[in-house]
Structures are given as C-alpha cells and as structure tokens.
Design a protein around this motif. Structure first.
Motif, PDB file in Angstrom:
ATOM      1  N   LEU D  39      39.964  62.696  76.159  1.00 23.15           N
ATOM      2  CA  LEU D  39      39.858  61.291  75.763  1.00 23.15           C
ATOM      3  C   LEU D  39      41.166  60.561  76.032  1.00 23.15           C
ATOM      4  O   LEU D  39      41.175  59.423  76.511  1.00 23.15           O
ATOM      5  N   LEU D  43      41.592  57.416  78.296  1.00 20.28           N
ATOM      6  CA  LEU D  43      42.062  56.153  77.712  1.00 20.28           C
ATOM      7  C   LEU D  43      43.243  55.591  78.488  1.00 20.28           C
ATOM      8  O   LEU D  43      43.298  54.390  78.784  1.00 20.28           O
ATOM      9  N   GLY D 170      36.346  57.896  77.793  1.00 14.18           N
ATOM     10  CA  GLY D 170      37.671  57.418  77.411  1.00 14.18           C
ATOM     11  C   GLY D 170      38.144  56.321  78.349  1.00 14.18           C
ATOM     12  O   GLY D 170      38.702  55.305  77.928  1.00 14.18           O
ATOM     13  N   VAL D 173      36.276  53.122  77.499  1.00 19.92           N
ATOM     14  CA  VAL D 173      36.773  52.561  76.239  1.00 19.92           C
ATOM     15  C   VAL D 173      38.141  51.909  76.468  1.00 19.92           C
ATOM     16  O   VAL D 173      38.392  50.781  76.038  1.00 19.92           O
ATOM     17  N   VAL D 176      37.705  48.616  78.462  1.00 19.02           N
ATOM     18  CA  VAL D 176      37.157  47.490  77.697  1.00 19.02           C
ATOM     19  C   VAL D 176      38.138  47.035  76.619  1.00 19.02           C
ATOM     20  O   VAL D 176      38.340  45.843  76.405  1.00 19.02           O
ATOM     21  N   ALA D 177      38.744  48.004  75.926  1.00 18.34           N
ATOM     22  CA  ALA D 177      39.622  47.639  74.807  1.00 18.34           C
ATOM     23  C   ALA D 177      40.962  47.103  75.303  1.00 18.34           C
ATOM     24  O   ALA D 177      41.563  46.235  74.669  1.00 18.34           O
ATOM     25  N   ASP D 180      46.148  46.157  74.161  1.00 20.91           N
ATOM     26  CA  ASP D 180      46.239  45.755  72.754  1.00 20.91           C
ATOM     27  C   ASP D 180      45.216  46.486  71.907  1.00 20.91           C
ATOM     28  O   ASP D 180      45.502  46.926  70.793  1.00 20.91           O
ATOM     29  N   GLY D 181      44.014  46.616  72.452  1.00 25.55           N
ATOM     30  CA  GLY D 181      42.941  47.221  71.679  1.00 25.55           C
ATOM     31  C   GLY D 181      43.246  48.644  71.258  1.00 25.55           C
ATOM     32  O   GLY D 181      42.949  49.046  70.136  1.00 25.55           O
ATOM     33  N   VAL D 182      43.842  49.424  72.169  1.00 22.68           N
ATOM     34  CA  VAL D 182      44.027  50.835  71.849  1.00 22.68           C
ATOM     35  C   VAL D 182      45.234  51.087  70.951  1.00 22.68           C
ATOM     36  O   VAL D 182      45.459  52.229  70.536  1.00 22.68           O
ATOM     37  N   SER D 184      45.700  50.678  67.878  1.00 21.46           N
ATOM     38  CA  SER D 184      45.397  51.260  66.578  1.00 21.46           C
ATOM     39  C   SER D 184      45.061  52.743  66.669  1.00 21.46           C
ATOM     40  O   SER D 184      45.179  53.476  65.690  1.00 21.46           O
ATOM     41  N   ILE D 185      44.605  53.211  67.839  1.00 19.31           N
ATOM     42  CA  ILE D 185      44.271  54.630  67.945  1.00 19.31           C
ATOM     43  C   ILE D 185      45.364  55.399  68.685  1.00 19.31           C
ATOM     44  O   ILE D 185      45.204  56.583  68.973  1.00 19.31           O
ATOM     45  N   PRO D 187      48.329  56.498  67.581  1.00 17.52           N
ATOM     46  CA  PRO D 187      48.948  57.650  66.913  1.00 17.52           C
ATOM     47  C   PRO D 187      48.210  58.964  67.179  1.00 17.52           C
ATOM     48  O   PRO D 187      48.839  59.994  67.412  1.00 17.52           O
ATOM     49  N   LEU D 188      46.867  58.927  67.170  1.00  8.95           N
ATOM     50  CA  LEU D 188      46.148  60.175  67.428  1.00  8.95           C
ATOM     51  C   LEU D 188      46.140  60.524  68.909  1.00  8.95           C
ATOM     52  O   LEU D 188      46.458  61.647  69.298  1.00  8.95           O
ATOM     53  N   PHE D 189      45.759  59.557  69.755  1.00 12.86           N
ATOM     54  CA  PHE D 189      45.490  59.927  71.139  1.00 12.86           C
ATOM     55  C   PHE D 189      46.722  59.919  72.042  1.00 12.86           C
ATOM     56  O   PHE D 189      46.734  60.583  73.066  1.00 12.86           O
TER      57      PHE D 189
END
Ligand SMILES: Nc1ncnc2c1ncn2[C@@H]1O[C@H](COP(=O)(O)O)[C@@H](O)[C@H]1O
Ligand SMILES: Nc1ncnc2c1ncn2[C@@H]1O[C@H](COP(=O)(O)O)[C@@H](O)[C@H]1O
Ligand SMILES: Nc1ncnc2c1ncn2[C@@H]1O[C@H](COP(=O)(O)O)[C@@H](O)[C@H]1O
Ligand code: NA
Ligand code: NA
Ligand code: NA
Lengths: 316, 99, 316, 316, 99, 99
Positions: D39, D43, D170, D173, D176-177, D180-182, D184-185, D187-189
């Motif tokens: 992912l 991403l 990924g 996602v 599209v996001a 800026d969109g990513v 928030s995720i 820290p994990l990815f």
C-alpha cells in the motif's frame, strides 16, 4: 475539496470484494486494528473527562442515554409494522440502530478534522455511553421482562464484551493518566489512528461487498430502512445537540452517532443473549447499507443539516 | 467428577460452531464431566451460509472431544439441543482409539 | 504524580481477566508485540555499545554475569529448604529469578523517563547479558554435570531461542548500524515502544489473572517467595550498581533487573531442556506475583532504595 | 559508510534460519507487513501521479512495459538452451525475472535516501507497471496462444491477486487523495515504512535460509543464473533509464527493478495459471540467490554503474 | 528410508501436544521414516490443565499423521514414551483410507 | 441441487492442499452439489516437501467435508484428478456418523 483517503480505502475494499479478489485482512490483524481503534477512542474520551469536572457532563450523558432509548423505540414499531419482522428480529435490528458505530464516528471525526471544524473533545465519551442503553432496551423488547434469571448473564455479555472492555478501559486509562500521562503512548494510539482506520475500512469494504448478495435476497424493505433510519436518527441527534448547545462540529458528530448502526458491540451481545434473532438481517443492513451510506453521503449531509440548524437557532 | 479419555476404544466428537459461543459450549461440555478437548479456529460453509472467519461475527471454531463411546451420543445430543436452534452448528462423530 | 498509563493497561488486563471478559490478544499479535519489544531493547543497547569502546564495559558485563549466577544460587536453597520443592523444580524457579524480565525492565525504563531521571544508555545490554547465566546454572543444578551429550542441545535451545535471537540480533544490528543508522527505523522500534508495551502489558494482565487460581492452589509459599525474592534481588542489584558506580537511574534499573523474574527466555529453555520441572510453579510465581509486584510496588520502592543508597555512598 | 540496518535485518534472518532458530514471523504478521509495504509503495506512486499530468508519463510507462517484456524474452532462451529446463519451467522463471521485486525496490529506495541521492518520485509507479507484462508473456510462453478459454481467468488471477490489488489500489487512493489528502495516514504508511521493511526482510532472510538446501540440490546452473541475470537486467535497466533521461537516483532504481526478480505477484499468478511449473525452481533462485545478491552486492554495483553511465553520457 | 502414506487402508494418528516440542516431535516422527504430516495450531484442555494458546507457554499444536496401520501403534507408543513424562500430550487414532 | 450432510452414517473426506487453490477447490466441491465444509489453515510435510505456512507460497489449508458415503470416493477422485498433477495434495477418508 479532495476526498478523505480513509473513505477511499473503504471503496477499495468494496471494489476488491466485488471483483472477487482474495484480498482480506487476516483475523488477528482485524482484531489488532479494531483493538487500537477502540482503545484510541476510549483514551481520547478519557483524557477529556480528566480535563473537566465529570459532574458537568452528567446532563449531557443523561440526554445521550435517553436518545439511544428513543431511537430504539422509534425503530422497533417501524420494523414490526412496516417490515413485518418477527418480534426478536425487529428488536435486534432496532437495537443496532439505537446503538452506535465506532467506525462511523471515527470517519466523521476525521471528516471534521480534515476540514478544520472544531468539536467538543469529550464526544468519544458519548460513543461509550451510547453503546449500552439500546442493547438493553432491545433485549427487553425481544424477551420481555419475564425471565429474570438471564439478566445477570445478559448484562455480563453486554458489559464484558471485548469492544466494551476496550472502550471503557481506554476511557478509564485516559481519565486516570490524563493529557500528560498519555503522551508516551500517543504515537501508537493517536498518530497511527487514521492509518489504522484506513486498514479497518478496507476490511469493512470487503465485508460490506460480501453482504450485498444477502441484502438483495432479503427484499427491498431493509434497503430502504437502512437509508431512512439514519436520516431519522440524524434529525433526532441534531435536535438533541441543539438542545445541549453543542458546537457545529459536535452537532455533526452527535447526528452521525444517532444515524449510525452498531456492528461490533450489538451483534456480539445479541448473538449471545437473543440467538433467535437472525444476524443476517441486522448485519446486512447496518454494514451493507447504513455504514457506506453514512460515510459517503450521510456525513456531508448531516454537516449541511447542522449548519442550517445552527443558523436557524441563531435567528431565534 | 472429572473424566478423562481412557485408553482403549473411544469416540471423537467434532463440533463446528460459531466462535461467539465458545465459552458457553465449553461450560456445557464441562458440565457433562468431560475435561479434555482441543479447539481450532476454522472457517467454512453449511446450511446457515458461508462463515469466512475474517471477523468476529463470521468466526467459527471446531471443538474435538475424544471420550468414552457411551458418552459421545449424549454429548452430541445435548450440544445440538442447546445450540442448534440459535447457532450455526455441525457435529460429526468418528471411531477412535486412545493408545 | 500521575500513574504511568502502561501500568494502567496491565491493571485493565487483570480486571478484564477477573471479570471473565473474552478479551485477549490473538497469538500472532502477541508475537508481533513481543518481537518489537525485544528488538527495540536490543537495538537500544546496541546503539550504546557502538558509542563507547566495548572493552570499557567488560568489567560491568562480568559483574552482571556474576550477579545472575549469585541470585540463582541464593534462590535455589531457599526453594529447596523452605519451599520443599523437588530438585528440578527448585532449580527451574531459581533460574527464572536469576534471569531477567524484559517487560519489567521496559516498565522501569519508562518509569524513569517519565520522571526525567537519566540512566546509563547501555543498560539494555545488561538485559541481554543477564538472560543467559542463570539459565545455564539452573540447568546444571537440575541435571548435574553428568549427561554431557545434552549440553550442546541445551546451549542451542538457550542461545537460539526466539527471544534470545531477537535481543542479541537487535543488539548486533544496533551496534553495526549505530545511532545514525537506526534513525530510519526509529518510528517503529522507538517511537511506538511505549504504545506497544501497553498492549503487551494488557495481555500480561490477562495472563496474570489466569494464574491467580493456580497460585492459590500451590499454597502460600510461592506467594511469599514471589515477593521476598525480588526484595533480595533488589538489594543485591543495588549493591552491584553502587560498586559499579552507576547513576541513580542506572541503580534503579539494575535493582529492577535483579528483582525481576524471566517469563520468556527461561520458561522456553526449561520446557525443552528440563521438561520435568513444572512450568505452573515458575510461571504462576513470576507472572502472577513477581511481575505485578514489581511494576506496581517494586519499582517505586527500588527507586527509594537507590536514592538512600546513593546518599549513604555520598556520605562515606 | 555504515550499512543500512534493514539489510542487517535480512542478514539476521538468514543467520537465524541457518542456526535453526525457531524464530519466524507468524503468517498474519507477514501479511500485515507486506500489506503495509505494498500500500505504501502504491500510495507514494499515486501521490506523484497526482502531481504531474499523467499523459507526460505515458512514454516512460510504455518504455518500462517494453523493458519487462524484453527481459522475459531474454531470460527464456537462456533457461531453455543453457539450463535445459522444460518449457513451462523456463517460462515461469523468465517471468519472475522480467517482473519486479517490491522488497528489492524498497531496499534500493532506502539505500538512496540514506545516501541523500534524489530520484524521480514517480518511480513506485513503475513498480506497478513492471509487475504485469512479464507475467502475461511468461504465461504465453508456457501455454502458447491456444487455450483461449483460460485467458479470462488468467487475467483475473494476475490483476485481482492480493499484491496487485494493494499496489494498484494504493496508487489510485494516492492519486485521488493527493499529497494533502494522504497527510493523515502518513504516520502508518510512510513513517513506519523502514521499520516495517526491516521486519519483512527479517522474514525474507528466514525464508531465504530455508531455500539454500533446495538450491544446492537443483545444481549450479540456477546459482549462476540467479547472479548473471540481475547483471543483464541492470545493464538493460540502466540503458532504458539513460534513454528516458532519468536522474542518477532514478537510474539506480530502474536498474535495480530490472535486476530484481518477483517473489510475490509472479509466484502467486503462476501457481494458479501454470501449476505445472515447479515453484521450487523460481522461488529458490529469486529468493535464495537474486534477492540477497541484489540487496547486498547488486545495489551498490548498480549505483557505481549508473554513475559511470551518467558520466559517459555527459561526455557525449 | 522414506515412506509415504500409500493408497488403501491406513491409520490417522492425531498427536496434541505443546508447541514448544514441535521440532523435537517432528524429528522423532521423521526418525521413524515417516515424512507426511499436517500441523495445526490449537488450544484446549486436558489432564494437565487448560492451554489457552494465547502465548508461547500456552501454545499447543496438533500433528496429524496418516500412515500404514502397522506403524500407527508404534508411532503412538514411541511419541508417548518420549514426551508424555514431561509434556502435555494426548494421542488418538482413527481408521482412515487413502484414496 | 444443494445437498447437506444428513443424519446417519457418513464419510469425512479430509483434503490437505496449497492455500493458493482454495477458491478453485471450493468451486469444484460446490460443483458436486456439496455445500458443507470446514477449512483450517495448516502447515506440514509430504511428498512435495515441507510447507511451513509462514508466507503465501508455503501456506496450506485442510478442507474437511462430511458427506454421504456414496459421494466421498467420487469427491476424492475428482479433486485428485483436478489438483494432484499440479499441486501438493493429500486426501484421506474416515468413517463418520452425523448425529
Ligand atoms: N457437511 C459438512 N462438512 C464439514 N463441515 C460442515 C458441514 N456442514 C457444516 N459444516 C461446518 O459447520 C458450520 C456450521 O454449519 P451450519 O450450521 O450447517 O451452517 C459451517 O460453517 C461449517 O464450518
Ligand atoms: N479427551 C480429549 N479430547 C480431545 N483433546 C484432548 C483430550 N485430552 C487432551 N486433549 C488435548 O491434548 C492436550 C494435552 O492433554 P493433557 O496432556 O491431558 O493435558 C490438551 O491441552 C488438549 O488440547
Ligand atoms: N501422510 C500424511 N499424513 C498427514 N498429512 C499429510 C501426509 N502426506 C501429506 N500430508 C499433507 O498434505 C500436504 C501435501 O502433501 P504432498 O502433496 O504429499 O506434499 C503436506 O504438506 C501435508 O500437510
Ligand atoms: Na444510532
Ligand atoms: Na532477576
Ligand atoms: Na526484473
């Protein structure tokens, strides 16, 4: 404005499910992911509880409890009368809708943060509060007040269920440790939250895709109910929020909670306490219709509704 | 009184059901004085549809009980009576020998 | 001062266990969590080892090794004479107490960090060092020097056990990569450490709750031993720390290590090498008594003891 | 310059495997770890895709696709002629080498970041692109064009395989996001990426150690092929990169992709579509020889090669 | 010499024991010339108490071996002799048929 | 037509094979009109070597099907014919009784 990526993970899950991909979260990973989400929401609520005198929140807690009961009692006759469901099935579905979906709440909170709309930080507390009353009322509706004996076990199943222990446990830990205390565990429980939520929604998408078939078989009533009931819930939730004087963000969150249907605590409790109720009905509706409806269309709609409501209130 | 599988001829009772009832099922088995069993996490399909095992509501377990032949049928009937009405449940019995 | 939240997770686990909640960490999640903890502690020790000439640490390493042997030889006659345990059981329990508990060490390090008390950064190295000698002495006590043949296998089991490979492996990786090298893996192994420790302690609480029953059955001796032996260990550890000239924080950590009882490496090794020893005895005592005793009462006590000792030393 | 710690984790895994330690990643943990990696790479590629007009990348995508086909067609006659493999086995091994290894790519990207060498941020996109053509050509080589019927199923297996859904999902996602969109995720990815890669390489080391035996039995040809083919691939990859005008870092990455052999998507697809091909051959070679060869020796070599090539190009 | 389960009548020997001895047990089975078995991670309860499977010390495995009838009893006895004194162990044998 | 295991004498067909073919195998079983089975994730060893179960390529499943005796042999043969040439596969059949 861009779509929140966590919603895109849900869409990815649905697409993979419909394409019959073999993608799935292994069961232990699903458990880890939902554990972190539940603990995290509990911790957040607890930290807020530590910040303000618990007594001040009592009126709000009472109002939210009553809201859970009212929603269950609204849904039950609809399901029994219009849907022609058996008493136990109507009671079970009604309890799911009176209760709350942690995942939907998390998506709504993410939605607001993403748009930089503030909200009362103690909202997670209401998630914990709202889980319980609907389940108890639902069991009462299903079984009547007769069989005294089973109540002890029922309360045990409801209160000692995995998800409840994690939510309430996280709340207590956050409350006792306070803002400073939880700093050290923030990287896991707070910073990773959105990423973990993305994995959770991926799996929810896969599960929801699997429920589509079952739903079509059970006829159109549940499809309609699964979209109408959230709207009723959102209106009730918005009104309660206005009454409590919540902020715009808080109103959106309470409306979303009211609109959402449980798919963790309620199914687990009903499976054990009212096994005659068919989980296919309640799960297919809450997961297959209401959950996607809420996270894709509902939340923006409740946002719009809350804006209108706040404006109207300002006028009066 | 506690009974364990003794050496000699025995029956293997395999019970496949929903993970949600694990505690209740084990209590029922133990109430019959049986205190030997082995549990595995499984998935599957039956008359009540597919159970994918990927999350709580769809998780299944298989409980294997080796016991004296005279108790096997009784165990199976008791479990069926108690759980078959409300839960996905499938039971089968094989001849076994405890060496 | 607020309670460290990781301890609260342990309490939550115990409470959930006693309430017979079905909460539990799935086995693979437990493995992931303990893997990260072991690697992280090893990495931290290794990074420190890279910073200072390994030779300088040799005297300290030797002293810690001797301490592990002494503690085992102290515990053995107590268990044999007062506790009337069989030779193998006494040897096994003694080895658990001569060895060290990684989880307890982590809690103590968190305790100090939380109170901003500094300590020698190479302390994790001693965790690795302390794991081994007690196990070897314990096996010797149980089996005598007779059966030559099994020694190769025994050493293999001790040194190639999962936990040892992760601890020593982490140490070597940290040593070779050094401070700069490990930067890129810090978010997982260092930043998440406390959160992962919280999940670990939640499971430890659940396990400890399950051992309460077994403990009561095995009589009161183990209950007393499980609290007295840590105190003996802490005194020995404090003395060794003073002799080595460790700081206040270092003294607390060495005392805690000495006071703690292994429940990962030692049980695994003894199960394979001395299967006659009953794990119920050693595990119920180390997990059900000593672990909670240490993390709740012991560590603050050893902190107090170390302060006194440092002051007295200053006076001389 | 210090060795990257993620490589050290691979070495640790190999050592533990050869020492017959019982260390292993539980299967669900392996799945979680590889899910996050796939992912994350998707991403990253998608975020870059969002940044520049997709059309501009079309020529590069086409070139990379052709490269995958050429590499497969280069490897096949070598395996058939020199290696005397059956048609299906030669086709399967060739497809593994025409495809790409996500783990090797991640190590190379980490190698460059570690040395602060920049590269085109859309390189992960090529990982996704390169996965597919070699598999399709390989199946064609194995089966001929005859059995029409199976093609639908084959494409389904290739495109709906777990790893492909995660990579492509990924990517979409991230696309599209957008950047800026990513956030928030991240820290994990993104932040945990290297730590998760370390755990993945630990398991890869354990698996590679297990393949050493099988390799020796299958004779020396595969040993030689497993080191020669990456060199051929790297030369081809370097030439393509020069043709596309990639930067130094981009050249190293494309060379590494060309040099690497798939061990996730290709084995899964071939197992289902061409079961007659023996996975022992392709896996032992790609995992037991080529993967360690690339991450330990190959990448620095391709770095050196890219520097030479860039210099020579500058001269012209 | 290596022997695999041949077609025809056979025995299924199911061995439930502690996960800690997996390697030793497999070595013992292979030492008898048997090289076919299937392993599952399980939990359960028996004469040596409950084994919850949630962490190393409480993890159990079930090893199923299908072999020629003449070797089943020998396998079971050998495993019992070697492991029953020190470890949680339960064995049962069923008739099987390899098609 | 859908057939479920009826009460009375039955056969337990245990199929151990590669996890990669799970979907194909289940489709084959369902194509025979059988819609009851239980699946467990396993590891093991057989004529095609050791399958450690630790990652995709080495993952195995065990599918247990309880069905009418007349269908057991047919099921086993059909599965063998379809999957034995290309995949690690081992099947054994036991007598069972559905209470
Ligand atoms: N004929 C069968 N053979 C093997 N397992 C079965 C069979 N029928 C049902 N099962 C298992 O038992 C569970 C419950 O069965 P049911 O109540 O019929 O849905 C299923 O999910 C399967 O795991
Ligand atoms: N009667 C039985 N039926 C099925 N499994 C058993 C039985 N007795 C013991 N077991 C399994 O074998 C393990 C070891 O048994 P024991 O050595 O008797 O404690 C237990 O933890 C169970 O998983
Ligand atoms: N004799 C046996 N007893 C039990 N399981 C077996 C046996 N032979 C093979 N298996 C299982 O079936 C799988 C495939 O077998 P094979 O195709 O012979 O490699 C193995 O990995 C084992 O899990
Ligand atoms: Na609701
Ligand atoms: Na100690
Ligand atoms: Na390649």
């Amino acid at each position: 404005m861009a779509i929140d990526p966590v919603i895109l993970f849900f869409v990815l899950g649905v697409a993979a499910g419909l394409m019959r991909s073999e993608l799935r979260l292994p069961a232990p990973v699903y458990e880890l992911v939902s554990m972190i989400l539940l603990l995290s929401i509990g911790l957040k609520g607890g930290v807020e509880l530590a910040r303000q005198p618990a007594l001040d929140l009592m009126p709000q807690i009472a109002a939210v409890t009553v809201m859970g009961i009212v929603l269950t009692l609204l849904a039950f006759p609809l399901l029994r009368g219009l849907g022609r469901f058996s008493r136990v099935d109507a009671a079970a579905i009604a309890a799911h809708y009176g209760s709350v979906s942690v995942g939907t709440f998390a998506v709504a909170a993410a939605y607001l943060t993403y748009r930089q709309i503030g909200f009362e930080q103690h909202m997670p507390l209401f998630v914990v509060v709202l889980e319980i009353p609907a389940i108890i009322i639902g069991v009462l509706l299903a079984k009547g007040l007769g069989r005294q004996q089973a109540w002890g076990r029922m309360l045990h199943e409801v209160l000692c269920g995995k998800s409840m222990v994690l939510l309430v446990g996280g709340l207590l830990v956050g409350w006792v440790a306070g803002e400073d205390g939880v700093q050290s565990i923030k990287p896991l429980f707070f910073d990773l939250f959105k990423g973990v939520l993305a994995l959770f929604l991926l799996e929810m998408g896969l599960i929801a895709a699997g429920h589509v078939g079952g739903l079509l078989r059970q006829g159109l009533f549940l499809l309609g109910f699964g979209m109408a009931m959230p709207l009723i819930g959102a209106v009730v939730g918005t009104m309660v929020a206005l009454g409590l004087g919540l902020s715009l963000g808080g109103t959106v969150l309470l409306a979303t909670m009211a609109a959402s249907a449980s798919y963790i605590a309620a199914p687990a409790a009903f499976r054990l306490v009212v096994p005659e109720a068919k989980p296919a009905f309640s799960l297919a509706t809450s997961l297959g219709v209401t959950f996607p409806f809420n996270i894709v269309l509902g939340i923006p709609l409740y946002h719009w509704m809350a804006e209108r409501a706040q404006m109207m209130k300002g006028v009066w | 009184m506690v009974m364990t599988a003794e050496e000699g001829p025995a029956k293997l009772v395999s019970i496949v059901t929903e993970a949600a009832v694990e505690t209740l099922l084990l209590r029922e088995i133990e109430a019959m004085g049986i205190d030997g069993y082995t549990i595995a996490d499984v998935r599957g399909r039956g008359t009540r549809g597919r159970r994918s095992g990927s999350w709580d509501a769809s998780a299944s377990i298989r409980v294997d009980v080796v016991c004296a032949p005279v108790r096997a049928e009784a165990l199976a009937l008791r479990v069926k009576e108690r759980f078959a009405p409300g839960y996905a449940l499938f039971i089968f019995i094989c001849d076994a020998w405890v060496p």
